[in-house]
Write an enzyme that holds these catalytic residues in place. Structure first.
Site, mmCIF file in Angstrom:
data_model
loop_
_atom_site.group_PDB
_atom_site.id
_atom_site.type_symbol
_atom_site.label_atom_id
_atom_site.label_comp_id
_atom_site.label_asym_id
_atom_site.label_seq_id
_atom_site.Cartn_x
_atom_site.Cartn_y
_atom_site.Cartn_z
ATOM 1 N N LEU A 110 0.890 -1.160 0.000
ATOM 2 C CA LEU A 110 0.000 0.000 0.000
ATOM 3 C C LEU A 110 0.925 1.206 0.000
ATOM 4 O O LEU A 110 1.860 1.265 0.817
ATOM 5 C CB LEU A 110 -0.891 0.011 1.244
ATOM 6 N N ASP A 111 0.707 2.153 -0.896
ATOM 7 C CA ASP A 111 1.637 3.271 -0.969
ATOM 8 C C ASP A 111 1.512 4.182 0.262
ATOM 9 O O ASP A 111 0.643 4.012 1.107
ATOM 10 C CB ASP A 111 1.497 4.045 -2.290
ATOM 11 N N TYR A 112 2.402 5.158 0.330
ATOM 12 C CA TYR A 112 2.539 6.034 1.494
ATOM 13 C C TYR A 112 1.232 6.698 1.895
ATOM 14 O O TYR A 112 0.899 6.826 3.080
ATOM 15 C CB TYR A 112 3.602 7.092 1.171
ATOM 16 N N SER A 114 -1.860 5.640 1.035
ATOM 17 C CA SER A 114 -2.985 4.704 1.136
ATOM 18 C C SER A 114 -3.019 4.068 2.516
ATOM 19 O O SER A 114 -2.032 4.072 3.250
ATOM 20 C CB SER A 114 -2.880 3.627 0.061
#
Length: 296
Positions: A110-112, A114
């Protein structure tokens, strides 16, 4: 005497790294077999008889596998360390007195910016199987976007749309790929609506790219389901999976259908929008009734 096994599998089972990371350890000369440096990925060994070392540390056989679900908050990176110095999910776990001692690895990312459901485990085999695109594991997200897309535009996303393989705004039209069909339903309307989106793949920044292609910026992303798992812990919290949940993940990794909870836990639901606060000094619309006239 046990059957010889590939070195990367032995390293993954020992909980030192995922299968892919174990391959990198071998290729960079950080693994020795009976005193000799090994750099070939096809090398096999007997985990019961051979001496295998990673960075000089002797492996002591398979580690007990453990499986956790974490509700990743916004503002953390899904890595073990970050060269930019941003907080990592491992630092988040370490703050808890219940933090597991085993070295865990995230399944997928999960990106920063999200948030939501993230699986952590030291089972390299399962992590590798779940991460394969061919497994088609269903992942559901709540996505908030700016503006209101037309039904025609949403149908483009449902059927598959061309997006950039690499980072956003690279501009190379040749470096594009068609996404798999997606399930998209409106969860909450308004000027900045929320949609429930279910994908069976997990390309880099895929949701953001999909909505950018139809002209809408993604403001928030929260993953609420992965295979048969549904998010049921509060942001920053984690819990260990039950044996039944682990079995269900194994089934999902093999492309088999698994059932989810019919009623969503509170952590997987959208919170009710906060009521607008009254500004200081604002006049109330309430008018007190005047004095009553006495009847004669």
């Amino acid at each position: 005497m046990s059957e010889p096994v590939r070195l990367q599998k032995i390293i993954a089972q020992a909980g030192l790294a995922s299968r892919r990371a174990a391959e990198e350890l071998i290729l960079t000369g950080r693994v020795t077999l009976n005193g000799e440096i090994v750099t070939e990925l096809g090398t096999k060994a007997d985990p019961e008889r051979d001496h295998i070392r990673v960075d000089g540390k002797l492996l002591h056989g398979p580690e007990r596998h453990r499986y956790f679900v974490l509700n990743k908050p916004r503002g953390y990176v899904t890595t073990l360390s970050d060269p930019e110095g941003r907080p990592t999910i491992m630092e988040l776990l370490a703050k808890s007195p219940k933090a597991p001692r085993e070295r865990l690895y995230p399944v997928g990312r999960l990106d920063y910016l999200s948030e939501g459901l993230l699986i952590l485990t030291n089972d390299g085999e399962l992590a590798n199987a779940l991460s394969k695109a061919s497994s088609g594991v269903a992942k559901t997200y709540l996505v908030k976007i700016s503006g209101q897309p037309s039904e025609q535009a949403l149908n483009q996303l449902r059927g598959g749309i061309m997006i950039e393989r690499g980072r956003l705004q690279e501009g190379d039209r040749r470096n594009r790929v068609l996404t798999q069909p997606a399930e998209i339903t409106l969860t909450r309307g308004g000027e900045n609506p929320w949609y429930s989106v279910t994908l069976t793949e997990g390309r880099n920044r895929q949701l953001r790219k999909m909505f950018e292609e139809i002209g809408h910026h993604v403001e928030k992303i929260r993953r609420i389901a992965y295979g048969g798992l549904v998010l049921d812990v509060e942001p920053g919290e984690f819990r260990e999976l039950t044996p039944g949940e682990v079995t269900a993940l194994g089934r999902a990794s093999q492309g088999r259908k698994v059932e989810r909870k019919k009623v969503l836990p509170e952590a997987a639901k959208l919170k009710e929008p906060a009521k607008p606060k009254r500004k200081p000094g604002a006049r109330s619309s309430f008018k007190p009734a005047g004095p009553r006239r006495r009847s004669r």
